[in-house]
Design a protein around this motif. Structure first.
Motif, mmCIF file in Angstrom:
data_model
loop_
_atom_site.group_PDB
_atom_site.id
_atom_site.type_symbol
_atom_site.label_atom_id
_atom_site.label_comp_id
_atom_site.label_asym_id
_atom_site.label_seq_id
_atom_site.Cartn_x
_atom_site.Cartn_y
_atom_site.Cartn_z
ATOM 1 N N ALA A 1 -12.111 -2.262 9.318
ATOM 2 C CA ALA A 1 -10.653 -2.198 9.460
ATOM 3 C C ALA A 1 -9.975 -2.532 8.140
ATOM 4 C CB ALA A 1 -10.184 -3.164 10.546
ATOM 5 N N SER A 2 -8.760 -2.026 7.951
ATOM 6 C CA SER A 2 -7.992 -2.370 6.760
ATOM 7 C C SER A 2 -7.643 -3.851 6.791
ATOM 8 C CB SER A 2 -6.716 -1.537 6.691
ATOM 9 O OG SER A 2 -5.840 -2.049 5.709
ATOM 10 N N VAL A 3 -7.837 -4.518 5.673
ATOM 11 C CA VAL A 3 -7.544 -5.951 5.617
ATOM 12 C C VAL A 3 -6.069 -6.224 5.884
ATOM 13 C CG1 VAL A 3 -7.071 -5.997 3.124
ATOM 14 C CG2 VAL A 3 -7.986 -8.047 4.266
ATOM 15 N N HIS A 4 -5.210 -5.255 5.602
ATOM 16 C CA HIS A 4 -3.767 -5.432 5.798
ATOM 17 C C HIS A 4 -3.372 -5.383 7.275
ATOM 18 C CE1 HIS A 4 -3.326 -5.266 1.516
ATOM 19 N NE2 HIS A 4 -3.757 -4.036 1.449
ATOM 20 N N GLN B 1 0.109 0.086 9.139
ATOM 21 C CA GLN B 1 0.915 -0.633 8.172
ATOM 22 C C GLN B 1 1.475 0.326 7.125
ATOM 23 O OE1 GLN B 1 1.138 -4.436 8.222
ATOM 24 N NE2 GLN B 1 0.678 -3.675 10.281
ATOM 25 N N ILE B 2 2.534 -0.140 6.471
ATOM 26 C CA ILE B 2 3.126 0.637 5.371
ATOM 27 C C ILE B 2 3.479 -0.327 4.251
ATOM 28 C CG2 ILE B 2 5.463 0.463 6.318
ATOM 29 C CD1 ILE B 2 5.977 3.295 5.241
ATOM 30 N N ALA B 3 3.309 0.101 3.029
ATOM 31 C CA ALA B 3 3.559 -0.773 1.888
ATOM 32 C C ALA B 3 5.023 -1.174 1.817
ATOM 33 C CB ALA B 3 3.144 -0.078 0.589
ATOM 34 N N ALA C 1 1.609 -7.350 1.063
ATOM 35 C CA ALA C 1 1.385 -5.972 0.621
ATOM 36 C C ALA C 1 2.009 -4.964 1.574
ATOM 37 C CB ALA C 1 -0.117 -5.708 0.483
ATOM 38 N N THR C 2 1.938 -5.258 2.894
ATOM 39 C CA THR C 2 2.387 -4.279 3.877
ATOM 40 C C THR C 2 3.201 -4.927 4.989
ATOM 41 O OG1 THR C 2 0.400 -4.547 5.249
ATOM 42 C CG2 THR C 2 0.308 -2.904 3.482
ATOM 43 N N PRO D 1 1.396 -11.332 -11.846
ATOM 44 C CA PRO D 1 0.960 -10.073 -11.239
ATOM 45 C C PRO D 1 -0.319 -10.256 -10.431
ATOM 46 C CG PRO D 1 1.587 -9.751 -13.536
ATOM 47 C CD PRO D 1 1.584 -11.228 -13.298
ATOM 48 N N GLY D 2 -0.332 -9.696 -9.222
ATOM 49 C CA GLY D 2 -1.514 -9.764 -8.385
ATOM 50 C C GLY D 2 -1.685 -11.052 -7.612
ATOM 51 N N THR D 3 -0.685 -11.951 -7.657
ATOM 52 C CA THR D 3 -0.776 -13.212 -6.922
ATOM 53 C C THR D 3 0.444 -13.389 -6.037
ATOM 54 O OG1 THR D 3 0.423 -14.659 -8.481
ATOM 55 C CG2 THR D 3 -1.895 -14.187 -8.967
ATOM 56 N N THR D 4 0.366 -14.363 -5.124
ATOM 57 C CA THR D 4 1.499 -14.704 -4.272
ATOM 58 C C THR D 4 2.049 -16.082 -4.625
ATOM 59 O OG1 THR D 4 0.016 -15.651 -2.593
ATOM 60 C CG2 THR D 4 0.602 -13.317 -2.353
#
Length: 310
Positions: free
Chosen positions: A44-47, A87-89, A157-158, A227-230
């Motif tokens: 499954a998608s992780v999102h 999901q959608i971005a 992300a989504t 970039p790439g972090t939360t």
């Protein structure tokens, strides 16, 4: 060597094909690694996955900051995995949200004008003030699209794909159709050849200042997140010492500027009030999060979007 534990995995809600019954992790593993392990095993998608503790149903975040040890999970602990659906971005959602009010004003003012106002015996050409309002609306949402593509960094992300209709309705209907139809009518206040110069120039100045200040606030917020972090830091800079969310403050001021230029159109005021209430709600949630996340390091604010008001 880090201690390994085996967690019992149970589905919650809609069944997930190939969901493993157990997953082995270390206490030093983080939430992101747990999500990736289950996504890889299930295909499954992780999102689409939401993982919660079976004991209290608290969410295990999909990030690198929270370790398995931090969550309190131990050997044979149960975790629940839920499929959140398609999901959608977030970036895609924002682009679609703003596309409507970006295109609608010019369409209403020019090619669709003869069709929209058939009940008028005479449909004059748009006034200079109506053209100016159209330009301000277009510039505002062009800026929004630019920020979405090049400035914003999203903590998630989504989002559920179905939410795009609800989110877009606010902008397409309340900002796009509502404002464009009423402000560009042949009998609208903005249709006059002699607009109130105080409203016109004060509104234009307020709009320009607020849009630039809003962009600056977004740049400050962007630079708080690598970039790439939360991960986030405490925001500082122009406006951040006044209120929690100066980006919302300047957004509202920009719309007040449009309201003035439109010669006090009620349709612009309605959109501004509805949007302002929503931003006030978001602002208080962010203030509470800052207080919880940063503690004494954070200077508490009494107002979140408008100094001395709310």
């Amino acid at each position: 060597m880090a201690s390994k534990i085996t967690l019992a995995v149970e589905p919650r809600g809609k069944p997930i094909k190939k969901l493993p019954k157990t997953v082995t992790v270390t206490l030093s593993s983080n939430g992101e690694e747990l999500h990736n392990a289950i996504a890889e095993a299930s295909g499954a998608s992780v999102h689409r996955l939401r993982i919660t503790k079976g004991s209290d149903r608290s969410v295990i975040p999909n990030d690198k900051r929270t370790t398995i040890d931090d969550t309190g999970l131990r050997e044979s602990s149960v975790i629940h995995v839920k499929d959140l659906g398609p999901q959608i971005a977030w970036r895609t959602v924002f682009i679609i949200e703003y596309l409507g009010p970006l295109l609608i004003p010019a369409l209403f003012l020019y090619p669709l004008r003869p069709l929209l106002y058939l009940n008028f015996d005479n449909i004059p050409a748009p006034s200079d003030t109506q053209v100016l309002v159209c330009a301000l609306l277009t510039l505002h949402f062009l800026k929004r699209e630019y920020e979405t593509i090049f400035v914003h960094r999203f903590s998630s992300a989504t989002m559920p794909a179905r939410n795009i209709f609800k989110n877009s309705a606010h902008y397409w209907a309340l900002s796009g159709f509502n404002i464009a139809y009423w402000v560009f009518r042949p009998d609208a206040g903005a249709a006059t050849a002699h607009p109130n110069p105080v409203l016109l120039y004060a509104g234009l100045a307020l709009f320009i200042f607020s849009e630039l200040a809003n962009l600056n606030a977004h740049m400050v917020l962007r630079d708080l997140r690598r970039p790439g972090t939360t991960e986030r830091g405490i925001p500082h800079g122009f406006g951040f010492s006044w209120v929690t969310c100066p980006n919302y403050c300047f957004e509202i001021l920009a719309w007040i500027g449009v309201f003035l230029v439109s010669q006090l159109s009620w349709s612009v005021l309605v959109f501004t009030l509805v949007s302002g209430l929503q931003m006030w709600s978001w602002g208080w949630k962010k203030e509470k999060r800052y207080r919880k996340e940063f503690g004494d390091k954070y200077k508490k604010k009494r107002t979140v979007i408008l100094p001395f008001l709310c």
